[in-house]
Write a protein that holds these residues in place. Structure first.
Motif, short mmCIF file in Angstrom:
data_model
loop_
_atom_site.label_atom_id
_atom_site.label_comp_id
_atom_site.label_asym_id
_atom_site.label_seq_id
_atom_site.Cartn_x
_atom_site.Cartn_y
_atom_site.Cartn_z
N THR A 167 27.77 29.32 68.64
CA THR A 167 27.41 29.05 70.03
C THR A 167 27.04 30.35 70.73
O THR A 167 27.36 31.44 70.27
N THR A 168 26.37 30.23 71.87
CA THR A 168 25.99 31.40 72.66
C THR A 168 26.16 31.09 74.13
O THR A 168 26.16 29.92 74.54
N VAL A 169 26.33 32.15 74.92
CA VAL A 169 26.50 32.02 76.37
C VAL A 169 25.21 32.46 77.04
O VAL A 169 24.73 33.57 76.82
N LEU A 170 24.64 31.61 77.88
CA LEU A 170 23.42 31.93 78.59
C LEU A 170 23.73 32.82 79.80
O LEU A 170 24.87 32.98 80.20
N LYS A 171 22.70 33.41 80.38
CA LYS A 171 22.88 34.29 81.54
C LYS A 171 23.61 33.58 82.67
O LYS A 171 24.38 34.19 83.41
N CYS A 172 23.38 32.30 82.80
CA CYS A 172 23.98 31.52 83.89
C CYS A 172 25.44 31.17 83.62
O CYS A 172 26.15 30.70 84.51
N GLY A 173 25.91 31.39 82.37
CA GLY A 173 27.28 31.08 82.02
C GLY A 173 27.45 29.81 81.23
O GLY A 173 28.52 29.57 80.66
N HIS A 174 26.42 28.96 81.18
CA HIS A 174 26.51 27.74 80.39
C HIS A 174 26.38 28.08 78.90
O HIS A 174 25.81 29.12 78.54
N THR A 175 26.90 27.21 78.07
CA THR A 175 26.94 27.47 76.63
C THR A 175 26.17 26.39 75.87
O THR A 175 26.05 25.25 76.32
N MET A 176 25.69 26.77 74.68
CA MET A 176 25.00 25.83 73.81
C MET A 176 24.95 26.43 72.42
O MET A 176 25.30 27.60 72.21
N HIS A 177 24.55 25.65 71.44
CA HIS A 177 24.40 26.17 70.08
C HIS A 177 23.27 27.20 70.04
O HIS A 177 22.23 27.00 70.67
N LEU A 178 23.48 28.27 69.28
CA LEU A 178 22.44 29.29 69.14
C LEU A 178 21.19 28.70 68.50
O LEU A 178 20.07 29.00 68.92
#
Length: 267
Positions: A167-178
Motif C-alpha cells: 500500500t501507499t499513502v497519497l499526499k492527501c493522506g488517503h491510502t490505496m494499493h501501490l
C-alpha cells in the motif's frame, strides 16, 4: 538414516503450501469447521458461496487447531508438530496463528496493529493516528488521517489493513494499493479517487497547460466571460476567465479545478 534434531525441524520446508504461503500445516476454520491451507484460501472460498447469508471470513486469532501437512496429525496451534517433530512454519506467530516457511519476506508482529506484517521490522514504524504500519521514509512525511488504513482500496475495493499487497499513502493522506495507483496513473488519472486532490507534484503539467492556453484564442463571445471555480487541491474559490482548456486556481495555481458557475453568453 536417522535425521538430526535440526534436520527433523526443517524436513519438508518450502515443500508444502498454497498460492498465499509456503507452510507445513493446514488450519481448521473455527467458523465452519472446514480445513483450508490458510485463512485467505478460506475467505476466497467462503466469499463466493451462492447463498449470501453463508458467506463469511475467518478471524485469524480464533484458530485453535492445525493439521500437519507432513503426517496429517491434527493438534492444537504450535510451531512444532506434536507427532512427527517438524517445524510447521519457519516463521510462527502464536498470536495470529500464522505460519510461513518463506522468511525472506521479513515477517514481524506489530502489537499496535495486532497482526503480522512483512518487510522487516526495521523498515516500518507504527503511526498511532493512522492506526497502521508505514514505511520508515513516511515518518514525519505523510498526512495523517485517523484509521486511514481501515477501509477498502478505492480502486479494487480490497480491505487495506490486512491486505497482502503493498500500500501507499497519497499526499492527501488517503491510502490505496501501490499497484492500483500505478494502474490509475497509466490511464492519465492523477487525482485521489476519494478527495480529488492531486496525488503528485503537477507543477510541470500546469506549465504545459499555461502554454496551451496562451496559444489557444477563445471565440470573441467568450473572451471576457468569467466563471467561479473551486480548486480541488486547496479548496479555494476563485473567479477566473473562462477557457475551454482549463481554469487556473488564483491561490495555489493548480488546474485541478471545477466550475461552480457556468459562463454567461449573450444570445
Amino acid at each position: 538414516m536417522e535425521l538430526s534434531a535440526n534436520e527433523r525441524l526443517d524436513f519438508g520446508k518450502m515443500g508444502y503450501g498454497c498460492k498465499h504461503y509456503q507452510r507445513r500445516c493446514k488450519i481448521r476454520a473455527p467458523c465452519c469447521n472446514e480445513v483450508f491451507p490458510c485463512r485467505h484460501c478460506h475467505n476466497d472460498t467462503m466469499g463466493t458461496l451462492k447463498k449470501i447469508s453463508d458467506r463469511h471470513e475467518l478471524v485469524r486469532h480464533e484458530v485453535k487447531q492445525v493439521i500437519c501437512w507432513v503426517c496429517d496429525t491434527e493438534q492444537q496451534v504450535a510451531q512444532v508438530c506434536s507427532n512427527c517433530g517438524i517445524r510447521m512454519g519457519e516463521y510462527f506467530c502464536e498470536i495470529c496463528k500464522f505460519y510461513d516457511d518463506d522468511t525472506s519476506k521479513g515477517q514481524f508482529h506489530c502489537n499496535d496493529c495486532g497482526i503480522c506484517r512483512v518487510g522487516g521490522r526495521e523498515n516500518f514504524f507504527h503511526c498511532q493516528r493512522c492506526g497502521s504500519c508505514y514505511s520508515v521514509h513516511l515518518r514525519d512525511n505523510h498526512s495523517c488521517i485517523e484509521n486511514s488504513m481501515r477501509h477498502h482500496c478505492s480502486i479494487c475495493y480490497e480491505y487495506l489493513f490486512d491486505s497482502l499487497k503493498e500500500t501507499t499513502v497519497l499526499k492527501c493522506g488517503h491510502t490505496m494499493h501501490l499497484d492500483c495507483l500505478n494502474e490509475m496513473t497509466k490511464r492519465d488519472q492523477y487525482c485521489c479517487p476519494i478527495c480529488s486532490k492531486s496525488v503528485f507534484d503537477m507543477s510541470n503539467a500546469w506549465k504545459r497547460i499555461d502554454e496551451e492556453i496562451q496559444a489557444t484564442i477563445m471565440p470573441e463571445d467568450y473572451q471576457n466571460k468569467k466563471v467561479w471555480i473551486l480548486c480541488n487541491d486547496c479548496n479555494d474559490t476563485t473567479e477566473v476567465f473562462f477557457h475551454i482548456i482549463g481554469h487556473k486556481c488564483g491561490h495555489c495555481l493548480s488546474y485541478n479545478t471545477r466550475m461552480i458557475s457556468p459562463p454567461v453568453v449573450p444570445s
